[in-house]
Design a protein around this motif. Structure first.
Motif, PDB file in Angstrom:
ATOM      1  N   ILE A 110       0.839  -1.201   0.000  1.00 32.11           N
ATOM      2  CA  ILE A 110       0.000   0.000   0.000  1.00 32.11           C
ATOM      3  C   ILE A 110       0.872   1.247   0.000  1.00 32.11           C
ATOM      4  N   ASN A 111       1.921   1.250   0.800  1.00 27.63           N
ATOM      5  CA  ASN A 111       2.821   2.402   0.857  1.00 27.63           C
ATOM      6  C   ASN A 111       3.483   2.659  -0.490  1.00 27.63           C
ATOM      7  N   LEU A 112       3.951   1.606  -1.157  1.00 29.92           N
ATOM      8  CA  LEU A 112       4.607   1.768  -2.464  1.00 29.92           C
ATOM      9  C   LEU A 112       3.609   2.195  -3.538  1.00 29.92           C
ATOM     10  N   ILE A 113       2.395   1.691  -3.448  1.00 25.13           N
ATOM     11  CA  ILE A 113       1.365   2.085  -4.415  1.00 25.13           C
ATOM     12  C   ILE A 113       1.109   3.587  -4.327  1.00 25.13           C
ATOM     13  N   LYS A 114       1.082   4.111  -3.107  1.00 27.44           N
ATOM     14  CA  LYS A 114       0.782   5.532  -2.908  1.00 27.44           C
ATOM     15  C   LYS A 114       1.963   6.439  -3.200  1.00 27.44           C
ATOM     16  N   THR A 115       3.193   5.920  -3.050  1.00 26.77           N
ATOM     17  CA  THR A 115       4.371   6.781  -3.208  1.00 26.77           C
ATOM     18  C   THR A 115       5.103   6.596  -4.535  1.00 26.77           C
ATOM     19  N   LYS A 116       4.985   5.420  -5.148  1.00 28.67           N
ATOM     20  CA  LYS A 116       5.747   5.124  -6.365  1.00 28.67           C
ATOM     21  C   LYS A 116       4.897   5.064  -7.625  1.00 28.67           C
ATOM     22  N   SER A 117       3.578   5.128  -7.486  1.00 26.64           N
ATOM     23  CA  SER A 117       2.642   5.163  -8.625  1.00 26.64           C
ATOM     24  C   SER A 117       2.949   4.098  -9.688  1.00 26.64           C
ATOM     25  N   PRO A 118       2.876   2.816  -9.337  1.00 26.02           N
ATOM     26  CA  PRO A 118       3.110   1.778 -10.344  1.00 26.02           C
ATOM     27  C   PRO A 118       2.016   1.762 -11.398  1.00 26.02           C
ATOM     28  N   SER A 119       2.348   1.199 -12.567  1.00 21.39           N
ATOM     29  CA  SER A 119       1.368   1.061 -13.643  1.00 21.39           C
ATOM     30  C   SER A 119       0.527  -0.193 -13.478  1.00 21.39           C
ATOM     31  N   LEU A 120       1.038  -1.148 -12.693  1.00 21.54           N
ATOM     32  CA  LEU A 120       0.377  -2.444 -12.527  1.00 21.54           C
ATOM     33  C   LEU A 120       0.879  -3.074 -11.233  1.00 21.54           C
ATOM     34  N   VAL A 121       0.013  -3.847 -10.567  1.00 25.27           N
ATOM     35  CA  VAL A 121       0.408  -4.586  -9.367  1.00 25.27           C
ATOM     36  C   VAL A 121       0.154  -6.067  -9.592  1.00 25.27           C
ATOM     37  N   ILE A 122       1.175  -6.890  -9.307  1.00 26.97           N
ATOM     38  CA  ILE A 122       1.015  -8.345  -9.292  1.00 26.97           C
ATOM     39  C   ILE A 122       1.056  -8.753  -7.825  1.00 26.97           C
ATOM     40  N   LEU A 123      -0.048  -9.331  -7.339  1.00 23.87           N
ATOM     41  CA  LEU A 123      -0.285  -9.423  -5.907  1.00 23.87           C
ATOM     42  C   LEU A 123      -0.643 -10.852  -5.507  1.00 23.87           C
ATOM     43  N   ASP A 124       0.090 -11.401  -4.524  1.00 24.55           N
ATOM     44  CA  ASP A 124      -0.228 -12.728  -4.019  1.00 24.55           C
ATOM     45  C   ASP A 124      -1.496 -12.677  -3.180  1.00 24.55           C
ATOM     46  N   TYR A 125      -2.319 -13.714  -3.297  1.00 21.25           N
ATOM     47  CA  TYR A 125      -3.581 -13.744  -2.568  1.00 21.25           C
ATOM     48  C   TYR A 125      -3.360 -13.939  -1.073  1.00 21.25           C
ATOM     49  N   LYS A 126      -2.501 -14.885  -0.726  1.00 22.72           N
ATOM     50  CA  LYS A 126      -2.313 -15.249   0.681  1.00 22.72           C
ATOM     51  C   LYS A 126      -0.991 -14.701   1.200  1.00 22.72           C
ATOM     52  N   MET A 127      -1.086 -13.755   2.141  1.00 17.92           N
ATOM     53  CA  MET A 127       0.095 -13.176   2.779  1.00 17.92           C
ATOM     54  C   MET A 127      -0.220 -12.936   4.244  1.00 17.92           C
TER      55      MET A 127
END
Length: 313
Positions: free
Chosen positions: A40-57
Motif C-alpha cells: 500500500i505504501n509503495l502504491i501511494k508513493t511510487k505510482s506503479p502502472s500495474l500490481v502483481i499481488l499474491d492472494y495469501k500473505m
C-alpha cells in the motif's frame, strides 16, 4: 520513453525472484514488497502502472490490499493481477468481487505472465481516461459527465452546480520549490476535493481533473456552497505545510515576474467558479466551460481563496 513500473507483492522470496527476472527481461521497471502494508505504501508513493499481488500473505492479505486500492478514488483504476494457488476457485470469486483485473495460477509459465501483463497494460492505456498524477477522470470523461447532467436537466428539469477550481500562484510555487513539491500540492488538493464531496455532497456527485492545477466537480445547488466553503477551509488550514518555516512565517515567497523582476508572491490559495442552471437554462456543455472560466477569473481577482457563484439570468 519511460518504462512501465510494476509492483510485485509476495511473501515468498523465490516467487519474487522469478517475477523480477521474468519482468526484467521485458525491460519493465520492477519494485517489490513482501507484505500488504508495504505494498500500500509503495502504491501511494511510487505510482506503479500495474500490481502483481499474491492472494495469501501474513498481515494484510492480497484480497484486503485489493479492497483498499479499489475503494480509494485516487487508486481505483490501478490494474491488479492476483496470484492464486491451483484450483482455488473461491479465492478467484472473492477477488473478482474485490475488483481484481486478472489472475495467474501458481506455478505460472513466464510467457503467460508476460502476455497477461502486456494485455492488461494495453487495455488500461486504451480504456482509462484518468490523470496520471491523481487518477481522477480526465477530459473525455469530464465532457461526457457534463453532457449527462445537461441532458438530465433538459429532460427532467433537474438542477446542477459545476465548480471549476484552480490553485492561485501555483507557477511561482513550482518555480521555487520544484515540480515534485508541486505534484504533492496537486495530489493533496485532489484529496481535499474528494473528501469534502464525499462528506458534504451527494452519492452520485462527480470529480474530474482537467490537468495541471485545474479541477472540476459536479454536485447540486443545495450542496455547492458548503462544499466550496469546506474545500477552501481545509486547503487554507493546511497550505503552510508545503512551505519552509521562513516562507510560512513570512506569509509569502519571492519570485520573478515575466519581466524578470523579483516580487512578493502570497501563499497558495484556490479560486472556484460555480456554474448553475438555477436561474437560466444551460443547453450545451460549452456554455458551462465559458461561464466557469469567467467566474473563476472573477474569483482570482479577489484576495486569498474564494468562490464566485453564477446568479445571472
Amino acid at each position: 520513453m519511460l518504462r512501465e513500473r510494476i509492483l510485485i507483492v509476495d511473501d515468498d522470496p523465490d516467487i519474487l525472484d522469478v517475477l523480477k527476472l521474468t519482468l526484467g527481461q521485458e525491460d519493465y521497471e520492477v519494485i517489490e514488497a513482501m507484505d500488504g502494508a508495504s505494498a500500500i505504501n509503495l502504491i501511494k508513493t511510487k505510482s506503479p502502472s500495474l500490481v502483481i499481488l499474491d492472494y495469501k500473505m501474513p498481515g494484510l492479505s492480497g484480497l484486503e490490499v485489493c479492497k483498499i486500492v479499489k475503494d480509494d478514488i485516487l487508486l481505483q483504476y490501478l490494474p491488479i493481477i492476483m496470484l492464486t494457488g491451483k484450483g482455488e476457485v473461491s479465492d478467484k470469486v472473492k477477488g473478482i468481487n474485490a475488483g481484481v483485473d486478472d489472475y495467474i495460477v501458481k506455478p505460472f509459465e513466464p510467457q503467460e505472465l508476460i502476455a497477461r501483463v502486456k494485455m492488461i497494460l494495453r487495455r488500461t492505456e486504451r480504456d482509462l481516461d484518468a490523470n496520471p498524477l491523481t487518477h481522477l477522470p480526465g477530459n473525455v470523461t469530464i465532457l461526457n459527465e457534463l453532457q449527462r447532467w445537461v441532458d438530465a436537466a433538459l429532460k427532467d428539469k433537474t438542477t446542477f452546480a459545476v465548480g471549476y477550481l484552480d490553485i492561485d500562484k501555483f507557477k511561482s510555487y513550482n518555480d521555487k520549490y520544484g515540480f515534485e513539491h508541486g505534484d504533492e500540492v496537486i495530489k493533496e488538493t485532489a484529496r481535499i476535493i474528494i473528501h469534502n464531496i464525499r462528506t458534504f455532497g451527494n452519492a452520485d456527485d462527480f470529480i474530474g481533473h482537467i490537468g495541471g492545477d485545474d479541477f472540476v466537480f459536479i454536485t447540486t445547488p443545495d450542496k455547492i456552497d458548503q462544499v466550496c466553503s469546506k474545500i477552501i477551509g481545509e486547503f487554507d488550514s493546511g497550505v503552510g505545510k508545503f512551505y519552509n518555516q521562513e516562507d510560512r512565517q513570512r506569509g509569502y515567497i519571492f519570485a520573478k515576474d515575466r519581466q524578470g523582476k523579483e516580487q512578493k508572491v502570497p501563499l497558495l490559495s484556490i479560486s472556484i467558479g460555480v456554474v448553475t442552471n438555477e436561474a437560466r437554462e444551460i443547453a450545451h456543455v460549452a456554455q458551462i466551460g465559458e461561464i466557469g472560466a469567467e467566474l473563476k477569473g472573477f474569483a482570482k481577482q479577489l484576495t486569498g481563496s474564494n468562490f464566485v457563484k453564477d446568479k445571472r439570468k
